[in-house]
Design a protein around this motif. Structure first.
Motif, PDB file in Angstrom:
ATOM      1  N   HIS A   1     -11.147   3.920   6.671  1.00 25.17           N
ATOM      2  CA  HIS A   1      -9.939   3.135   6.419  1.00 25.17           C
ATOM      3  C   HIS A   1      -9.457   2.403   7.662  1.00 25.17           C
ATOM      4  O   HIS A   1      -8.395   1.748   7.620  1.00 25.17           O
ATOM      5  CB  HIS A   1      -8.843   4.028   5.821  1.00 25.17           C
ATOM      6  CG  HIS A   1      -9.158   4.472   4.429  1.00 25.17           C
ATOM      7  ND1 HIS A   1      -9.775   5.669   4.146  1.00 25.17           N
ATOM      8  CD2 HIS A   1      -9.001   3.841   3.236  1.00 25.17           C
ATOM      9  CE1 HIS A   1      -9.954   5.771   2.841  1.00 25.17           C
ATOM     10  NE2 HIS A   1      -9.505   4.679   2.263  1.00 25.17           N
TER      11      HIS A   1
ATOM     12  N   TYR B   1      -7.028  -9.429   3.696  1.00 26.15           N
ATOM     13  CA  TYR B   1      -7.910  -8.272   3.652  1.00 26.15           C
ATOM     14  C   TYR B   1      -8.588  -8.162   2.288  1.00 26.15           C
ATOM     15  O   TYR B   1      -9.770  -7.829   2.186  1.00 26.15           O
ATOM     16  CB  TYR B   1      -7.127  -6.989   3.966  1.00 26.15           C
ATOM     17  CG  TYR B   1      -8.015  -5.771   3.904  1.00 26.15           C
ATOM     18  CD1 TYR B   1      -8.953  -5.524   4.907  1.00 26.15           C
ATOM     19  CD2 TYR B   1      -7.972  -4.920   2.815  1.00 26.15           C
ATOM     20  CE1 TYR B   1      -9.808  -4.450   4.826  1.00 26.15           C
ATOM     21  CE2 TYR B   1      -8.817  -3.838   2.727  1.00 26.15           C
ATOM     22  CZ  TYR B   1      -9.735  -3.608   3.737  1.00 26.15           C
ATOM     23  OH  TYR B   1     -10.591  -2.549   3.643  1.00 26.15           O
ATOM     24  N   LYS B   2      -7.843  -8.473   1.248  1.00 28.54           N
ATOM     25  CA  LYS B   2      -8.413  -8.385  -0.100  1.00 28.54           C
ATOM     26  C   LYS B   2      -9.330  -9.573  -0.409  1.00 28.54           C
ATOM     27  O   LYS B   2     -10.013  -9.579  -1.426  1.00 28.54           O
ATOM     28  CB  LYS B   2      -7.294  -8.291  -1.142  1.00 28.54           C
ATOM     29  CG  LYS B   2      -6.597  -6.930  -1.151  1.00 28.54           C
ATOM     30  CD  LYS B   2      -5.465  -6.906  -2.166  1.00 28.54           C
ATOM     31  CE  LYS B   2      -4.745  -5.560  -2.214  1.00 28.54           C
ATOM     32  NZ  LYS B   2      -5.536  -4.515  -2.887  1.00 28.54           N
TER      33      LYS B   2
ATOM     34  N   ASN C   1      -6.388   1.051  -7.314  1.00 31.03           N
ATOM     35  CA  ASN C   1      -6.408  -0.011  -6.322  1.00 31.03           C
ATOM     36  C   ASN C   1      -6.768  -1.296  -7.061  1.00 31.03           C
ATOM     37  O   ASN C   1      -7.307  -1.239  -8.173  1.00 31.03           O
ATOM     38  CB  ASN C   1      -7.415   0.300  -5.212  1.00 31.03           C
ATOM     39  CG  ASN C   1      -7.275  -0.685  -4.074  1.00 31.03           C
ATOM     40  OD1 ASN C   1      -6.166  -1.153  -3.770  1.00 31.03           O
ATOM     41  ND2 ASN C   1      -8.391  -1.048  -3.450  1.00 31.03           N
TER      42      ASN C   1
ATOM     43  N   TYR D   1       0.847  -1.192   0.000  1.00 31.27           N
ATOM     44  CA  TYR D   1       0.000   0.000   0.000  1.00 31.27           C
ATOM     45  C   TYR D   1       0.881   1.239   0.000  1.00 31.27           C
ATOM     46  O   TYR D   1       1.915   1.291   0.665  1.00 31.27           O
ATOM     47  CB  TYR D   1      -0.864   0.035   1.261  1.00 31.27           C
ATOM     48  CG  TYR D   1      -1.917  -1.039   1.316  1.00 31.27           C
ATOM     49  CD1 TYR D   1      -2.711  -1.328   0.212  1.00 31.27           C
ATOM     50  CD2 TYR D   1      -2.135  -1.755   2.491  1.00 31.27           C
ATOM     51  CE1 TYR D   1      -3.689  -2.300   0.279  1.00 31.27           C
ATOM     52  CE2 TYR D   1      -3.120  -2.729   2.567  1.00 31.27           C
ATOM     53  CZ  TYR D   1      -3.889  -3.006   1.456  1.00 31.27           C
ATOM     54  OH  TYR D   1      -4.856  -3.957   1.510  1.00 31.27           O
TER      55      TYR D   1
HETATM   56  C1  HEM Z   1      -9.873   0.753   1.031  1.00 29.76           C
HETATM   57  C2  HEM Z   1      -6.230   3.845   0.464  1.00 29.76           C
HETATM   58  C3  HEM Z   1      -9.337   7.285  -0.826  1.00 29.76           C
HETATM   59  C4  HEM Z   1     -12.918   4.469   0.636  1.00 29.76           C
HETATM   60  C5  HEM Z   1      -8.613   1.279   0.892  1.00 29.76           C
HETATM   61  C6  HEM Z   1      -7.398   0.520   0.935  1.00 29.76           C
HETATM   62  C7  HEM Z   1      -6.389   1.389   0.798  1.00 29.76           C
HETATM   63  C8  HEM Z   1      -6.947   2.696   0.646  1.00 29.76           C
HETATM   64  C9  HEM Z   1      -4.898   1.071   0.785  1.00 29.76           C
HETATM   65  C10 HEM Z   1      -7.281  -1.011   1.047  1.00 29.76           C
HETATM   66  C11 HEM Z   1      -7.644  -1.546  -0.311  1.00 29.76           C
HETATM   67  C12 HEM Z   1      -7.361  -3.000  -0.587  1.00 29.76           C
HETATM   68  O1  HEM Z   1      -6.590  -3.670   0.076  1.00 29.76           O
HETATM   69  O2  HEM Z   1      -7.915  -3.490  -1.596  1.00 29.76           O
HETATM   70  C13 HEM Z   1      -6.761   5.048   0.051  1.00 29.76           C
HETATM   71  C14 HEM Z   1      -5.974   6.190  -0.310  1.00 29.76           C
HETATM   72  C15 HEM Z   1      -6.833   7.152  -0.695  1.00 29.76           C
HETATM   73  C16 HEM Z   1      -8.175   6.609  -0.551  1.00 29.76           C
HETATM   74  C17 HEM Z   1      -4.456   6.278  -0.281  1.00 29.76           C
HETATM   75  C18 HEM Z   1      -6.404   8.495  -1.169  1.00 29.76           C
HETATM   76  C19 HEM Z   1      -7.108   9.320  -1.705  1.00 29.76           C
HETATM   77  C20 HEM Z   1     -10.570   6.858  -0.464  1.00 29.76           C
HETATM   78  C21 HEM Z   1     -11.743   7.672  -0.468  1.00 29.76           C
HETATM   79  C22 HEM Z   1     -12.743   6.897  -0.049  1.00 29.76           C
HETATM   80  C23 HEM Z   1     -12.211   5.573   0.213  1.00 29.76           C
HETATM   81  C24 HEM Z   1     -11.841   9.135  -0.874  1.00 29.76           C
HETATM   82  C25 HEM Z   1     -14.165   7.357   0.096  1.00 29.76           C
HETATM   83  C26 HEM Z   1     -15.184   6.573   0.130  1.00 29.76           C
HETATM   84  C27 HEM Z   1     -12.399   3.212   0.859  1.00 29.76           C
HETATM   85  C28 HEM Z   1     -13.189   2.072   1.261  1.00 29.76           C
HETATM   86  C29 HEM Z   1     -12.321   1.002   1.377  1.00 29.76           C
HETATM   87  C30 HEM Z   1     -11.003   1.503   1.049  1.00 29.76           C
HETATM   88  C31 HEM Z   1     -14.689   2.061   1.504  1.00 29.76           C
HETATM   89  C32 HEM Z   1     -12.696  -0.405   1.816  1.00 29.76           C
HETATM   90  C33 HEM Z   1     -12.680  -0.377   3.340  1.00 29.76           C
HETATM   91  C34 HEM Z   1     -13.344  -1.583   3.944  1.00 29.76           C
HETATM   92  O3  HEM Z   1     -12.809  -2.698   3.805  1.00 29.76           O
HETATM   93  O4  HEM Z   1     -14.385  -1.406   4.567  1.00 29.76           O
HETATM   94  N1  HEM Z   1      -8.319   2.596   0.697  1.00 29.76           N
HETATM   95  N2  HEM Z   1      -8.085   5.331  -0.109  1.00 29.76           N
HETATM   96  N3  HEM Z   1     -10.881   5.594  -0.048  1.00 29.76           N
HETATM   97  N4  HEM Z   1     -11.085   2.851   0.748  1.00 29.76           N
HETATM   98 FE1  HEM Z   1      -9.601   4.094   0.361  1.00 29.76          FE
END
Ligand code: HEM
Length: 339
Positions: A189, A315-316, A221, A29
């Motif tokens: 997150h 997690y994925k 992602n 990540y």
């Molecule tokens: C999951 C980073 C923006 C919502 C994740 C994951 C990472 C991450 C590393 C894990 C994904 C995986 O392993 O497949 C970031 C970064 C962002 C960002 C660096 C920079 C902008 C956002 C935004 C939202 C968001 C703006 C707004 C909704 C989510 C959700 C998950 C997620 C809902 C899944 C969480 C869960 O398992 O419930 N994100 N994200 N992300 N992100 Fe972000």
């Protein structure tokens, strides 16, 4: 794969525009946010020229979104204080569409806060007054959500934080928009492993808080997913979960057809009127049997999957079939590459 038939051409286009996400043989990540609109060359073609991307899946994906919303209206929610942001988002997306697809889309400003929007791909020619819901056939987010393949999340910025207070999300990858509504960027997150110790999420938040209008950012992602369904929301787990949990039982040909590399291209834009942040999620998927035809992709994906730490695979959601995917890709002789 130049393909004479329409279907063949569409499949070749999907491969050419696929945002293969790995630049090296291992993945961790990272904040991985960069300026939007700069094309990325891949082994098959390129992606990333524009914020919005329409492809051959346009009509089918929009039909799917409509059907999902019909069954489950909770996929679109706008908290009352976000109604102006929904208009802001709609107009911003119309401007993006018109700039990217001028042959079929146009937005004309008329006197007295009125606009005329044309989307010939959807047969739409609509005059509306900005901010007046009685001048649109649907709420603004529903109206524009029926014209872009991207899922849309709107974040309110207050007290130095970002809150997921509106959106239209039908193609979530194993999360629930309805559950996350109202939560902060940091709360959402919370369950992601590693990102807190490494500061990935706090750095991302700092960058998002300073986002400027007209300077969109993007990131990717990825995951593995079974079955090629766009809707992998928590809500529909009973529909897609059992297929995932039984994937280790299938034969090799079925495995290659069913297991997909699923990539999200995510864009972040500051909305000009309200100052809210718009987060766009565009989902692309290719089955392993197609990935395997592109030798550098086949080798790289195998390497990334083999090396990925257990907590990230967990997690994925693909721990149970990760090793099989590595073996499947490694055993596969390249059967040709895409021209
Ligand atoms: C999951 C980073 C923006 C919502 C994740 C994951 C990472 C991450 C590393 C894990 C994904 C995986 O392993 O497949 C970031 C970064 C962002 C960002 C660096 C920079 C902008 C956002 C935004 C939202 C968001 C703006 C707004 C909704 C989510 C959700 C998950 C997620 C809902 C899944 C969480 C869960 O398992 O419930 N994100 N994200 N992300 N992100 Fe972000």
């Amino acid at each position: 794969m130049s393909g004479g038939s329409g279907a063949g051409t569409a499949a070749a286009d999907r491969i050419r525009a696929f945002p293969f996400p790995f630049a090296q043989d291992s993945y961790r990540y990272s904040t991985n946010l960069g300026p939007a609109g700069q094309p990325v060359q891949t082994s098959t073609g390129r992606w990333g020229d524009s914020v919005l991307h329409i492809d051959a899946g346009y009509a089918a994906e929009l039909a799917e979104r409509r059907a999902i919303l019909g069954r489950d209206p909770s996929r679109m929610q706008v908290l009352p204080h976000m109604r102006p942001a929904a208009w802001d988002a709609m107009l911003t997306l119309m401007q993006e569409l018109a700039a990217t697809y001028p042959d079929t889309m146009a937005l004309h400003r008329e006197p007295a806060g009125r606009f005329r929007w044309t989307n010939r791909r959807r047969g739409i020619d609509q005059r509306f007054s900005y901010g007046d819901p009685s001048t649109l056939p649907q709420a603004p987010l529903a109206f524009i959500g029926d014209q872009v393949q991207e899922d849309i999340v709107l974040l309110d910025q207050r007290e130095g934080q970002l809150f997921v207070d509106a959106g239209l999300v039908c193609f979530a990858s194993n999360w629930s928009f309805g559950f996350d509504l109202g939560m902060s960027f940091l709360e959402i997150h919370g369950p992601v492993p590693r990102v807190h110790d490494t500061g990935v999420i706090t750095r991302a938040q700092q960058l998002l808080l300073r986002l400027q209008p007209d300077v969109p950012y993007r990131r990717t992602n990825w995951s593995l997913a079974v079955g090629g369904h766009l809707d992998l929301s928590t809500e529909t787990y009973p529909e897609w979960g059992p297929g995932r949990d039984r994937i280790h039982e299938v034969d090799d040909a079925t495995f290659g057809a069913e297991v997909h590399l699923r990539v999200e291209v995510q864009h972040l834009l500051r909305l000009p009127e309200t100052g809210c942040v718009m987060f766009l999620i565009r989902t692309y998927q290719l089955p392993l049997e197609v990935i395997a035809e592109v030798q550098p992709w086949r080798e790289r994906l195998a390497a990334v999957l083999a090396e990925l730490p257990e907590d990230m695979a967990d997690y994925k959601g693909f721990t149970a079939y990760r090793n099989r995917a590595v073996d499947w890709l490694s055993d596969r002789a390249a059967s040709g590459s895409v021209d």
